[in-house]
Design a protein around this motif. Structure first.
Motif, PDB file in Angstrom:
ATOM      1  N   GLY A   1       0.784  -1.217   0.000  1.00  0.00           N
ATOM      2  CA  GLY A   1       0.000   0.000   0.000  1.00  0.00           C
ATOM      3  C   GLY A   1       0.820   1.273   0.000  1.00  0.00           C
TER       4      GLY A   1
ATOM      5  N   PRO B   1       0.743   3.295  -3.790  1.00  0.00           N
ATOM      6  CA  PRO B   1      -0.452   4.116  -4.054  1.00  0.00           C
ATOM      7  C   PRO B   1      -0.596   5.281  -3.079  1.00  0.00           C
ATOM      8  CG  PRO B   1      -1.050   1.936  -3.232  1.00  0.00           C
ATOM      9  CD  PRO B   1       0.383   1.886  -3.581  1.00  0.00           C
TER      10      PRO B   1
ATOM     11  N   ILE C   1       1.638   8.063  -4.371  1.00  0.00           N
ATOM     12  CA  ILE C   1       1.064   8.694  -5.561  1.00  0.00           C
ATOM     13  C   ILE C   1      -0.109   9.593  -5.177  1.00  0.00           C
ATOM     14  CG2 ILE C   1      -0.124   8.243  -7.738  1.00  0.00           C
ATOM     15  CD1 ILE C   1       1.541   5.674  -7.965  1.00  0.00           C
ATOM     16  N   GLU C   2      -0.933   9.088  -4.282  1.00  0.00           N
ATOM     17  CA  GLU C   2      -2.094   9.866  -3.843  1.00  0.00           C
ATOM     18  C   GLU C   2      -1.660  11.161  -3.161  1.00  0.00           C
ATOM     19  OE1 GLU C   2      -6.061   9.392  -0.972  1.00  0.00           O
ATOM     20  OE2 GLU C   2      -4.713   7.681  -1.330  1.00  0.00           O
TER      21      GLU C   2
END
Length: 458
Positions: free
Chosen positions: A362, A365, A368-369
Motif C-alpha cells: 500500500g 499508491p 502517488i495519492e
C-alpha cells in the motif's frame, strides 16, 4: 631497558590518582624506553585493544595529565572517529581537570565546536576533536598523538596526522597510542588489523600491543537468555575491572544495549575470525568524511516484516562518484514515510524511488495519492543497479559516511539468485534486515535516471 612509568605514577599520585594492579604494567609498556632513552614504540606506536567499561580512557587520561605536568610545553592531540566520542572523552577529562588537586595546574579550558582544549600553566596542552570532522590535520610539533576508536582508522587519516609528530621536541621522541576494540566487519579497520597482525606475529619490535579479551572459541549465551557462569568467567578474563569497579549491572546494561554480536566484540574483546564475505567486499574502504550538501535522489524501503522503514539518499559528485547516505531508519509508519518523502522531494527537488516489490503493497499508491513523483524500480532495475554498486565499490566510485544503519545492512546482506546467473540482496536469505541497503540501491538507481524529478517513471 627502562620506562618512564615511575615518574608518571608518582606525579599521578600527587594528583590523587591511584592505579589498579592491571593498569600499572600497561603504563610500563606504553612508556617503555630503549637504551638511547627513546620510547620503545615511538615508531609503531602502542595499541590498546581493551573492551568497554574497563577503564582505558581513565588510564590514558591520567598518564597524559601527568606527562603534561612533567614536560612543560607538551602538545597532546586526542582524536576519536566520532564527534560524540570526542565530546564524551573531553567531558571526562574536563571533570578530571576540575579536581581539587589538578585544577591549580590548569590555566584554562577551551570549549569549542569539535576542537576543545585543556591548557596548563606550564604551556602544555591537550586538544580534543573528531577525525570525521577533519580534526588533526595541519598540526605540527605534536608530542603525544592518541587515536581513540582506532579500529575505525584509515590509512588516509593516518597519513594526514602522523607527520605532525615528526617535529616532537621531547627527548624521548613522540608517543603514539591507538585505543580501540575489535572492529565490526564493515569498519574501515585496515590500520588497526595490520597493526595487530604485525604485533602478534612477534616480528615487529617497533610496536607495543596490549589485548584483553575472552577466549576466541567461547560462545556467549545469546539474548534474551541470561549469561551463564562460564560467560561470567570470560567477562572476568576480558575485564579486570569486573566486579570491583564495573558491577554486573553495567555489563548486563551494555549487553542489552549493544546486542549479542557487538557485545562479544566491544564488551568481551573477541575478534571475529569468521570469513565475512561482504557482497560489496570493498565497502569499508569507500568510507569518506566528505559530507554532501545536495541530494540527487532518495530511496524508500520497508523491512520484510514491515517493522522498520528506511530512507537513504544518493548524491552524484562532480567526478561521477555517488555518495550513499542513511537519512533515517525508524519503526515503520506508512503515513510518516509518505509525508517525509514528500517533504524531502519538495525541499531538495530530488527523485524518489521505491522497489515495486516493497513488503508494504500500500505504500506506492499512498505516495502517488499524496502527490509524490515516485520512480518505480523493477526487478530488472534492481539487478542492474546491484551489479553497478558491486563494481562501484571495487573501483571506489561510491562513497558513504559509515553510518550504523547502512553498514549493518551491508554486513547482513546475502545473495539471492533470481535466475540466469543474476542475483540481488535477499530479504529472507540475509542474516538481518537489509531495508536500508535496499533504500540505498533504489536511490542509486534513481540518481542515474536522466529524468525531471517531478516526472514519475512508468
Amino acid at each position: 631497558m627502562s620506562t618512564g612509568w615511575p615518574a608518571v605514577e608518582s606525579k599521578a599520585a600527587d594528583l590523587g590518582v591511584r592505579f589498579r594492579w592491571w593498569q600499572k604494567p600497561i603504563g610500563k609498556i606504553i612508556l617503555a624506553k630503549r637504551a638511547d632513552g627513546k620510547y620503545a614504540s615511538t615508531i609503531g606506536g602502542t595499541g590498546l585493544s581493551i573492551p568497554r567499561q574497563v577503564g582505558k580512557t581513565f588510564l590514558v587520561g591520567a598518564i597524559v595529565f601527568a606527562l603534561c605536568l612533567l614536560r612543560p610545553k607538551l602538545t597532546v592531540i586526542w582524536t576519536a572517529h566520532r564527534v560524540r566520542t570526542a565530546e564524551e572523552t573531553f567531558g571526562k577529562m574536563q571533570a578530571f581537570a576540575g579536581r581539587r588537586r589538578v585544577a591549580p595546574y590548569v590555566e584554562k579550558i577551551v570549549l569549542g565546536s569539535g576542537e576543545e582544549e585543556i591548557a596548563f600553566r606550564n604551556g602544555s596542552r591537550i586538544l580534543f576533536g573528531a577525525r570525521a570532522k577533519g580534526f588533526g590535520r595541519g598540526f605540527d610539533e605534536v608530542d603525544v598523538l592518541i587515536f581513540d576508536e582506532a579500529q575505525i582508522l584509515t590509512d588516509a587519516a593516518l597519513d594526514d596526522m602522523i607527520p605532525a609528530t615528526n617535529q616532537s621536541r621531547q627527548p624521548e621522541s613522540a608517543l603514539l597510542l591507538f585505543m580501540g576494540t575489535p572492529p565490526k566487519p564493515a569498519d574501515p579497520s585496515e590500520v588497526w588489523m595490520r597493526m595487530r597482525e604485525e604485533a602478534l606475529s612477534g616480528e615487529d619490535d617497533d610496536t607495543g600491543w596490549v589485548e584483553f579479551g575472552a577466549d576466541e572459541d567461547h560462545e556467549f549465551t545469546p539474548l534474551p537468555a541470561p549469561l551463564s557462569e562460564a560467560d561470567w568467567k570470560q567477562i572476568a578474563k576480558a575485564n579486570p575491572s569486573f566486579p570491583e569497579d564495573t558491577p554486573r549491572e553495567a555489563i548486563l546494561r551494555m549487553r542489552k544495549k549493544l546486542g549479542s554480536a557487538s557485545f562479544c566484540r566491544e564488551g568481551a574483546g573477541q575478534y571475529d575470525n569468521a570469513d565475512h564475505k561482504l557482497i560489496f567486499p570493498k565497502w569499508p574502504s569507500c568510507q569518506t568524511d566528505e559530507m554532501p550538501d545536495e541530494v540527487t535522489a532518495i530511496g524508500l524501503a520497508v523491512s520484510l516484516g514491515e517493522e522498520f522503514g528506511s530512507i537513504c539518499s544518493a548524491r552524484v559528485w562532480e567526478d561521477g562518484r555517488v555518495n550513499l547516505g542513511a537519512v533515517e531508519r525508524r519503526v515503520y509508519s506508512r503515513s510518516y514515510m509518505v509525508s517525509e518523502a514528500k517533504r524531502i522531494q519538495e525541499e531538495r527537488e530530488c527523485a524518489v524511488a521505491l522497489d515495486e516489490k516493497c513488503p508494504d503493497a500500500g505504500l506506492l499508491p499512498a505516495l502517488i495519492e499524496a502527490g509524490v513523483a515516485v520512480q518505480v524500480m523493477t526487478l530488472a532495475h534492481f539487478v542492474e543497479t546491484t551489479s553497478d554498486l558491486v563494481q562501484r565499490t571495487k573501483d571506489k566510485r561510491v562513497t558513504h559516511q559509515s553510518t550504523d544503519d547502512l553498514d549493518a545492512a551491508v554486513v547482513a546482506a546475502k545473495w539471492r539468485s533470481v535466475g540466469d546467473g543474476r542475483r540481488v540482496p535477499g530479504r529472507k536469505a540475509s542474516s538481518g534486515d537489509i531495508d536500508m541497503l535496499e533504500a540505498g540501491i533504489a536511490a542509486l538507481w534513481a540518481a542515474g535516471l536522466d529524468l525531471d524529478p517531478w516526472e514519475a517513471w512508468t
